[in-house]
Write a protein that holds these residues in place. Structure first.
Motif, PDB file in Angstrom:
ATOM      1  N   ILE A 153       0.737  -1.089  -0.005  1.00 55.64           N
ATOM      2  CA  ILE A 153      -0.125  -0.073  -0.075  1.00 55.64           C
ATOM      3  C   ILE A 153       0.767   1.427   0.088  1.00 55.64           C
ATOM      4  O   ILE A 153       0.745   2.254  -0.579  1.00 55.64           O
ATOM      5  N   MET A 154       1.765   1.046   0.689  1.00 54.01           N
ATOM      6  CA  MET A 154       2.491   2.385   1.021  1.00 54.01           C
ATOM      7  C   MET A 154       3.556   2.687  -0.232  1.00 54.01           C
ATOM      8  O   MET A 154       3.684   3.992  -0.757  1.00 54.01           O
ATOM      9  N   ARG A 155       3.964   1.758  -0.629  1.00 48.55           N
ATOM     10  CA  ARG A 155       4.660   1.719  -1.872  1.00 48.55           C
ATOM     11  C   ARG A 155       3.971   2.809  -3.074  1.00 48.55           C
ATOM     12  O   ARG A 155       4.429   3.273  -3.812  1.00 48.55           O
ATOM     13  N   ALA A 156       2.690   2.081  -3.278  1.00 47.68           N
ATOM     14  CA  ALA A 156       1.645   2.454  -4.145  1.00 47.68           C
ATOM     15  C   ALA A 156       1.441   3.893  -4.014  1.00 47.68           C
ATOM     16  O   ALA A 156       1.318   4.601  -4.936  1.00 47.68           O
ATOM     17  N   LEU A 157       1.129   4.367  -2.646  1.00 53.75           N
ATOM     18  CA  LEU A 157       0.574   5.637  -2.338  1.00 53.75           C
ATOM     19  C   LEU A 157       1.819   6.737  -2.372  1.00 53.75           C
ATOM     20  O   LEU A 157       1.336   7.953  -2.166  1.00 53.75           O
TER      21      LEU A 157
END
Length: 377
Positions: free
Chosen positions: A373-377
């Motif tokens: 999630i954090m990589r994508a956002l």
């Protein structure tokens, strides 16, 4: 812990007050990593109802709407909100799909376009909303391509949803095989455990269950997918062992097990009391029949038993046969009694068991989710 400020909209399979399971852990975790609002919808279903059952479904919806949306018995975080709205329980009808999508979007107090959407399934009228998400998460805990009660249209739609999702988490290897070529961000995320929920708690009043027996083989859960031929063979060959079934054993085939003198049923219990019953177990049983339906089942009770220091005796479910740990024993109808006796005589290295459970906690599982999630956002 790294956090996001995004709102999160959730489409679970069951209501929040349902027995605690994977999707509850997942949604609760997502709420812990955002400073935004977390909107949890009621389930909207996968099956088209006929004239007879649709009225029962309307009664269920009306009852849900009459309950206080934020009156929840399961744990919630302050940023979690619960949405219940009227809808028509029909699928794959263009007009009804558009109406239901409109009703759901109107009832959702945040915008889909700037939100993370988490779904355990997507039906024909939530699909348009799922596609609007800034980031979409699909979490699959069933092999739906093999569920006979689901329509071909639903099964085809799930393939489309898998391909569309930004990230897909799957709890069983057979669904991974079914969808491997549809999404490059398909991740094996098996069931986990919150060890604090399954600490053994001694309860003197419950010791009556094991009176007269040195060994108790216990099962907790429902009786939907039991292998009754195996159970009768196992129970009849081990009359010196008590077989304790914890939960609602309602099926006639389950009731027939009580013809054996060494079988006891507790009836339905509160999920929070499981630790008290696990304190009675010497061995944990997973007696599931092997078929298309269970080919996509990763039993949550595997890690629950082990977290309570209980070795496991299970049928050969696809996700369990890979384990070589001595405290997980795989049986069939011919070997079940021998496997049981070997487990009864097993001396477990507690350090190995603790280390194994530690690698399979929900905290460990959600490191992958956070990373994605954090990589994508």
């Amino acid at each position: 812990m790294t956090k996001t400020d995004k709102n999160i909209i959730c489409f679970p399979t069951v209501p929040w007050n349902h027995n605690w399971e994977r999707q509850h852990e997942f949604i609760h975790f997502l709420a812990s990593i955002t400073s935004g609002r977390v909107i949890v919808h009621q389930p909207y279903g996968m099956i088209n109802h006929n004239v007879k059952t649709v009225f029962q479904k309307f009664r269920t919806i009306r009852k849900a709407l009459g309950e206080e949306a934020n009156s929840q018995s399961n744990p919630v975080l302050p940023n979690m909100e619960f949405v219940q709205t009227k809808f028509l329980p029909r699928h794959h009808n263009g007009t009804i799909d558009r109406l239901n999508s409109h009703l759901i979007e109107k009832a959702t107090p945040v915008n889909f376009e700037d939100a993370i959407v988490y779904a355990t399934y997507v039906n024909s009228f939530t699909f348009s909303l799922f596609k609007k998400a800034k980031y979409s998460i699909l979490d699959l805990a069933a092999r739906r391509q093999k569920l006979h009660e689901l329509s071909p249209k639903f099964k085809q739609l799930e393939k489309v949803v898998v391909a569309k999702a930004d990230v897909v988490f799957v709890d069983n290897i057979k669904t991974i095989e079914d969808y491997r070529d549809l999404n490059s961000n398909l991740n094996y995320l098996p069931q986990g455990v919150n060890t604090e929920r399954f600490t053994k708690v001694e309860n003197g009043d419950l010791k009556k269950w094991r009176r007269g027996y040195k060994t108790v083989v216990g099962y907790s859960g429902s009786d939907i997918v039991m292998d009754y031929e195996l159970l009768h063979a196992l129970i009849s060959k081990n009359s010196d062992v008590l077989f304790l079934f914890v939960g609602n054993m309602a099926r006639p085939e389950s009731q027939a097990l009580q013809k054996h003198a060494n079988v006891r049923f507790t009836g339905r219990i509160n999920y929070t009391d499981l630790g008290q019953y696990y304190a009675l177990f010497d061995i944990g049983l997973i007696p599931y029949v092997l078929n298309d339906r269970t080919s996509g089942v990763f039993p949550t009770k595997l890690y629950e038993y082990l977290a309570a220091d209980i070795p496991v005796l299970s049928t050969g479910l696809p996700d369990l046969v890979k384990f070589n740990e001595p405290f997980i024993s795989i049986m069939d109808q011919n070997s079940c009694s021998q496997e049981l006796r070997e487990l009864m005589n097993l001396e477990i290295d507690e350090r190995d068991l603790i280390a194994f459970v530690a690698k399979n906690t929900w905290g460990s599982r959600f490191k992958l989710v956070t990373e994605k999630i954090m990589r994508a956002l």
